[in-house]
Scaffold this active site. Structure first.
Site: not given
Ligand code: NAD
Length: 441
Positions: A30, A83, A145, A147-148, A205, A246, A250, A257
């Site tokens: 990262d 993204t 997919f 879920r946090e 989604n 779902f 609320g 996301c």
């Molecule tokens: P986030 O912002 O928590 O994490 C993204 C990470 O990527 C950051 O730590 C950032 O520093 C790093 N990053 C950016 N550019 C980089 C690079 N060039 N090299 C290395 N690291 C880099 O985001 P997230 O919640 O983990 O989401 C990431 C993707 O997953 C998104 O597309 C999101 O839609 C998808 N997603 C997220 C979840 C969720 O529950 N959070 C679930 C499914 C899908």
């Protein structure tokens, strides 16, 4: 197998730890040195139940680095970078995914596999693939997919695995080897073309968001007619074609996301010339955002209009329980709007105060929900943490100014609160105005 995971946020950090748990040698990369330092020390950099334990347990197979060069020697590279919404606030900004691919190029060797996990607009993978083909590297899309709050079980025991692959390639066999223990436990896996795999994620989604906004629209009808949306959802949910999940009315959805993904999906459909087909997502978004207006106006209603100087305790700041994520959090937005309208807001949350303070330094925070509600005129339950359901309303009422609770997640035991002398207001639980308008028996 030797695996790299590029991007170690909510998705990537859990994926890296999960792959190590499956027995692989993993390097997480990262650009954020703080995240990497924390992960390397075996401490989850955000709240995700069980993640720290997983990091520590797999220490011998799991490394973290800020240098992409440390990913060389790996044969499978997952991309899990963000993204976020682009400059127009709608379409997805895929520049982080593009940057990750560019950074990976020098460390790849022919025969490696790059696997996208980030949520991207349909068509992105095919475009990126043209940059990898010349170096003899295949690209697959494997949407996530999770879920946090349940990210570890969702990673290790997902409902399904989806592979988007190029016909005639080797990616499905490699991914089968990566996920072998998961597949062995009977988890279904679908091998699709890349555009379909990208669509599975965005369509899922969009469907979930639509289901949530549907029941929230029903809550408005219930409020206007004196009906009860919880009883309605229970009855609807028993229909096997609909299902109960779902259907909780609320304060609506938020987080990093769903909101951004439905807007990006809508924007992508416009680009593809089928915008009308997804125009309903505008309504889904509008109904969702109007929940926040509804809760702010309920606070004004129960306090007689002017809320300046009134004490409001906001229970919950994260966008959902068991997470510290405040990205597009409905709870935090309600707290900020009440503060902006002049209320003395005290926010509380078991995990998200630090993130909330960073985003909303104007607010006052208290980690204890009972002291946060000291002398409060009203409590707003904005995130349905289990700890709030467990509190005793009778004892709590001895600390508050008045006994009014707005249960914007419809998560409390209404009878228990009412029998302890509280005025209880939920969403879609029949407004006082609608009830008064009904003929009494
Ligand atoms: P986030 O912002 O928590 O994490 C993204 C990470 O990527 C950051 O730590 C950032 O520093 C790093 N990053 C950016 N550019 C980089 C690079 N060039 N090299 C290395 N690291 C880099 O985001 P997230 O919640 O983990 O989401 C990431 C993707 O997953 C998104 O597309 C999101 O839609 C998808 N997603 C997220 C979840 C969720 O529950 N959070 C679930 C499914 C899908």
């Amino acid at each position: 197998m030797r695996i790299s995971v590029i991007g170690c946020g909510y998705l990537g950090a859990v994926h890296a730890a999960g792959m190590a748990e499956l027995g692989h040698d993993v390097i997480g990369v990262d650009v954020d040195p703080h995240r990497i330092a924390s992960l390397a020390a075996g401490v989850a950099p955000f709240h995700e139940p069980g993640l720290s334990e997983l990091l520590v347990r797999n220490r011998s197979r799991l490394r973290f680095s800020t240098k992409i060069g440390d990913a060389s020697g790996c044969s499978v590279h997952f991309i899990a970078v963000g993204t976020p919404p682009g400059a127009d606030g709608q379409s997805a900004d895929v520049s982080f995914v593009e940057a990750a691919v560019s950074a990976l190029l020098p460390v790849l060797t022919p025969g490696d596999l790059v696997v996208g996990k980030s949520t991207v607009p349909v068509g992105t993978a095919d475009l990126l693939s043209s940059r990898l083909q010349p170096v003899g590297v295949e690209l697959a899309w494997n949407p996530e997919f999770l879920r946090e709050g349940h990210a570890i079980s969702d990673t290790l025991r997902p409902d399904r695995l989806v592979y988007g692959v190029q016909p005639g390639g080797n990616a499905a066999a490699v991914l089968d080897a990566v996920y072998a223990p998961i597949l062995k436990s009977g988890v279904p896996r679908l091998v699709l073309d890349r555009p379909t795999s990208e669509l599975v994620k965005t369509a899922a989604n969009a469907f979930l968001a639509t289901k949530i906004s549907f029941i929230n629209a029903m809550a408005d009808v219930a409020d206007a007619s004196g009906a009860d949306v919880v009883a309605l959802a229970d009855a609807l949910g028993l229909d096997a074609r609909i299902g109960r999940r779902f259907l909780n009315a609320g304060l609506g959805f938020g987080g990093g996301c769903l909101p951004k993904d439905i807007r990006a999906f809508r924007a992508r459909a416009e680009q593809l010339g089928v915008g009308d087909s997804l125009a309903f997502l505008d309504s889904v978004d509008r109904v969702n955002l109007s929940r926040r207006d509804r809760v702010v106006s309920l606070v004004q209603e129960v306090l007689g209009g002017d809320i300046r100087g009134r004490k409001v305790a906001v229970w919950g700041l994260a966008f959902k329980p068991d997470s510290d994520d405040v990205r597009d959090s409905p709870a935090l937005e309600v707290a900020q709007r009440l503060h902006a309208a002049g209320a003395e807001v005290r926010g509380t949350d078991p995990a998200a105060i630090e993130n909330a303070r960073y985003k909303a330094p104007e607010l006052t925070f208290d980690p204890n929900p009972v002291t946060a509600a000291h002398e409060a005129d009203v409590i707003v339950v904005a995130t349905e943490w289990a700890a709030y359901r467990a509190l005793d309303p009778a004892r709590l009422g001895m600390h508050t100014g008045r006994r009014i609770v707005i249960d914007s997640r419809n998560c409390l035991d209404r009878e228990r609160w009412e029998s302890a002398g509280w005025e209880y207001r939920g969403l879609g639980r029949g407004s006082s105005i609608a009830r008064l308008a009904l003929p009494t028996a």
